[in-house]
Structure formats: structure tokens, C-alpha cells
Design a protein around this motif. Sequence first.
Motif, PDB file in Angstrom:
ATOM      1  N   ALA A  16      -5.785  10.443   7.806  1.00 20.68           N
ATOM      2  CA  ALA A  16      -5.126   9.846   6.640  1.00 20.68           C
ATOM      3  C   ALA A  16      -6.190   9.159   5.806  1.00 20.68           C
ATOM      4  CB  ALA A  16      -4.074   8.844   7.087  1.00 20.68           C
ATOM      5  N   PHE A  17      -5.922   9.065   4.522  1.00 22.38           N
ATOM      6  CA  PHE A  17      -6.843   8.294   3.670  1.00 22.38           C
ATOM      7  C   PHE A  17      -6.082   7.658   2.514  1.00 22.38           C
ATOM      8  CE2 PHE A  17      -7.100  11.437   0.243  1.00 22.38           C
ATOM      9  CZ  PHE A  17      -6.812  12.630   0.889  1.00 22.38           C
ATOM     10  N   GLY A  18      -6.626   6.539   2.037  1.00 21.99           N
ATOM     11  CA  GLY A  18      -6.012   5.842   0.904  1.00 21.99           C
ATOM     12  C   GLY A  18      -7.076   5.576  -0.144  1.00 21.99           C
TER      13      GLY A  18
ATOM     14  N   ARG B 290       0.387  -6.736  -4.697  1.00 21.50           N
ATOM     15  CA  ARG B 290      -0.086  -7.782  -3.783  1.00 21.50           C
ATOM     16  C   ARG B 290      -0.139  -9.108  -4.501  1.00 21.50           C
ATOM     17  NH1 ARG B 290      -4.961  -4.657  -0.536  1.00 21.50           N
ATOM     18  NH2 ARG B 290      -3.701  -2.802  -0.139  1.00 21.50           N
TER      19      ARG B 290
ATOM     20  N   SER C  84       0.644   3.597   2.156  1.00 25.01           N
ATOM     21  CA  SER C  84       0.733   4.150   3.516  1.00 25.01           C
ATOM     22  C   SER C  84       2.162   4.305   4.058  1.00 25.01           C
ATOM     23  CB  SER C  84      -0.126   3.325   4.477  1.00 25.01           C
ATOM     24  OG  SER C  84      -1.463   3.293   4.035  1.00 25.01           O
TER      25      SER C  84
ATOM     26  N   GLY D 146     -10.238   4.029   2.049  1.00 25.86           N
ATOM     27  CA  GLY D 146     -10.207   3.808   3.484  1.00 25.86           C
ATOM     28  C   GLY D 146      -9.605   5.046   4.127  1.00 25.86           C
ATOM     29  N   ALA D 147     -10.027   5.322   5.368  1.00 23.47           N
ATOM     30  CA  ALA D 147      -9.529   6.543   6.001  1.00 23.47           C
ATOM     31  C   ALA D 147      -9.666   6.447   7.519  1.00 23.47           C
ATOM     32  CB  ALA D 147     -10.310   7.749   5.491  1.00 23.47           C
TER      33      ALA D 147
ATOM     34  N   GLN E  26      -2.587   3.271  -5.989  1.00 25.44           N
ATOM     35  CA  GLN E  26      -3.207   3.832  -4.793  1.00 25.44           C
ATOM     36  C   GLN E  26      -2.794   5.294  -4.689  1.00 25.44           C
ATOM     37  OE1 GLN E  26      -2.392   1.823  -1.084  1.00 25.44           O
ATOM     38  NE2 GLN E  26      -4.101   0.407  -1.371  1.00 25.44           N
TER      39      GLN E  26
ATOM     40  N   HIS F 138       0.848  -1.196   0.000  1.00 23.34           N
ATOM     41  CA  HIS F 138       0.000   0.000   0.000  1.00 23.34           C
ATOM     42  C   HIS F 138       0.882   1.244   0.000  1.00 23.34           C
ATOM     43  CE1 HIS F 138      -0.265  -0.312   4.742  1.00 23.34           C
ATOM     44  NE2 HIS F 138       0.929  -0.565   4.280  1.00 23.34           N
TER      45      HIS F 138
ATOM     46  N   THR G  37      -5.077   3.687  11.920  1.00 29.51           N
ATOM     47  CA  THR G  37      -6.016   4.784  12.185  1.00 29.51           C
ATOM     48  C   THR G  37      -6.980   4.363  13.281  1.00 29.51           C
ATOM     49  OG1 THR G  37      -7.294   3.950  10.311  1.00 29.51           O
ATOM     50  CG2 THR G  37      -6.004   5.948   9.937  1.00 29.51           C
TER      51      THR G  37
ATOM     52  N   GLU H 234      -2.429   8.252  -1.468  1.00 28.57           N
ATOM     53  CA  GLU H 234      -2.459   8.387  -0.016  1.00 28.57           C
ATOM     54  C   GLU H 234      -2.507   9.859   0.365  1.00 28.57           C
ATOM     55  OE1 GLU H 234      -2.035   5.404   1.522  1.00 28.57           O
ATOM     56  OE2 GLU H 234      -2.026   6.053   3.611  1.00 28.57           O
TER      57      GLU H 234
ATOM     58  N   GLN I 156       3.507   7.714   4.403  1.00 31.87           N
ATOM     59  CA  GLN I 156       3.163   8.522   5.597  1.00 31.87           C
ATOM     60  C   GLN I 156       4.345   8.540   6.555  1.00 31.87           C
ATOM     61  OE1 GLN I 156      -0.361   7.537   7.833  1.00 31.87           O
ATOM     62  NE2 GLN I 156      -1.535   6.935   6.021  1.00 31.87           N
TER      63      GLN I 156
END
Length: 322
Positions: free
Chosen positions: A290-292, A191, A167, A267-268, A205, A165, A248, A207, A170
Motif C-alpha cells: 500500500a502507499f499514500g 487534520r 487509508s 509513505g508505503a 491524498q 487519511h 504496514t 492511496e 483500503q
Amino acid sequence: MVKKVDEIRKKFKDEFNKISSLKELEDLRIRYLGKKGEITNLLKKIKEVAPEDRKAFGQAVNTLKVEIQNLIKEAREKLEKKEKSRKFDLTLPGKPLIAGKKHPLIKVMEELVEIAVGLGFEIVDGPEIEWEYYNFEALNIPEYHPSRDMWSTLFITDKMLLRTHTSPVQIRTMENRKPPLKVFHPGRVYRKDPFDASHAPAFFQAEGLYVDKNVSFADLKATLEMFTRELFGPQTRIRFLPSYFPFTEPSTEVLVNWGEGWLEILGAGMVHPKVFEAVGYDPEEWTGYAFGLGPDRIAMIKYGIDDIRLFYENDLRFIKEL
Ligand code: DAH
């Protein structure tokens, strides 16, 4: 005997002047320069030459040989060019030029970046080959944590992997900066998923991360509402579903109304205190969301496509249609 050489020269020139194709030229070459050709025959005659004339004779034959070689070489180049150009019929209409077009996924990625910049996010980057630490540990996903099952990972070594991902960016960003910060990272992730209508082993993705004092869930909601309206149009409605992500707390999934139903596109949540601790931010002082986003999903919705594989098969008929 030297006269004989001149005769052959004259004979060659007469024949040479009549040549009009590569095939004829090759035949001529063999007749003169080949193993049983005229030049070899001439050299054999050296025995009949008086000893004191042999040197002059030899030189004369050699000069002729070089002359013939050069003439044939030049003629071959000319004929090759001619035969090549004959393949073009200049009276035929030209091929239409195909203007390039952006891939739908790239268009969506660019659009996401534009919206993010408009909302005050700064674009940041990060590596696709990642340390386990950034992909999992620092995001509050320790080794024993069951949520690691959510990602079937493509490991490169024990400690390195193709990031599952965006993330980890971050963590990388926060490690290198002091808050407040507001950053956005569009990228590619991997993946160990089957390649079917809704999965691909490599996909996109994006972010988002905002860290400041007194950031609230209401800020996150407002930002995502603006984001999705920019993306899908002003009438877009979104729905927040409670969810779980280790990095989160609280966490949410966001769905957009699509046709008859709702589709999850991101997602967040509020940045988990453990994540702040991992990068040395004081969780008592700093807050953040945060969000993806899933650009592949977004592109599927925007362009009405029901099979993700179409994006990756590079079938020009598909790309041209969009
Ligand atoms: N990294 C999550 C995934 O790949 C998506 C995500 C969820 C990103 C929540 C976030 C977040 O930043 O807050 O499924």
C-alpha cells in the motif's frame, strides 16, 4: 360636469406627451393621481353634480383614473428600459473573456489518476466523513496506540470524524471484494493542523493498494519508481527510508531528489497481517503493498512553490501564473 372630466383628460394627454424622463413622469403621476391631485379634486366636485347625474360622473372619473394609471405604467416601463440601455456605450471595446484554467492541485490529482490507471490500478471512492473504526481500528491503530498521536483528529461525534487519511478506503474496498485487487483512491483529508507554510487543515491524498499472491517489496519499489518517473520525469531518483506505519510492515518513506536535497512525498509498505485479518483475508494466503501520496507536496515540487497556503487562498494572480 362630464365635460370637466374630458377637459382634464385632454390636459393630461398634452402634458403626458411631453414627458421624457422618469422624474417628469413621477411628477405628473403625483399631479394627477396624488392625494391632492386632479382626480381627487374632480371627485370632490361630485357635490355640485345633480343627484341623478352623480353615477355617470363617478364612472367617468373612474374611467379616466384607470386610463391615466395605465398610461403612466406603460410609459414608466418604456422609460426604464430606455434609461437602462443608455448606460451601455456600444462603441466601447468589449471586456476580454477570461478562459478558465485548472487549479494546480486538480492538475496533479488528475495526473496521479492517469498514471495509476496506466499502471493497472482501478479508481475507487470513499467517504470523507468516516467511522473511527475505518480510520483507525481496522488499520491496526487501536485506541491506546501511541501512533494515534500522529493525527490530531477533527471528530464529529464520538465515533465519527473527518478522515485523517485516505487509508480507510483500503478497508472499505477489501471488505467489499475478494482478492486479488489493485485500486487507487484520490481524495481529500482533514487534520487539526495549523494553517502554515507546510500544513493545511484540509488537503489531498492519494492511496494505492495491491493485494495478490506473492506480492513482494520489490514489486512496491518498482511500482513507486515507475510512478515517480512518470510524475517528475525519467531522470528522477527516489530513496527509500525505513519508517513506521501501523498498517504496514515493513514500512517506508519515499523521497525524491529535489534541487539540492530530498523531499518526502509518500509513505508505503507491505500490508500488515492485522489489516488483512480485519477484513477477513487470510494473511497466510494473501500479500500486498500500500502507499499514500501527498499531492500538495507533489504540486509544490512540480511548480516550485514553497508555501502550501497559496493553493487554498484562491488568489487568481497565483493560479494564472502556473
Ligand atoms: N496514511 C498515511 C498518512 O496519512 C500514509 C500512508 C503510509 C499510506 C503508508 C499508506 C501506507 O497506504 O502504506 O500519513
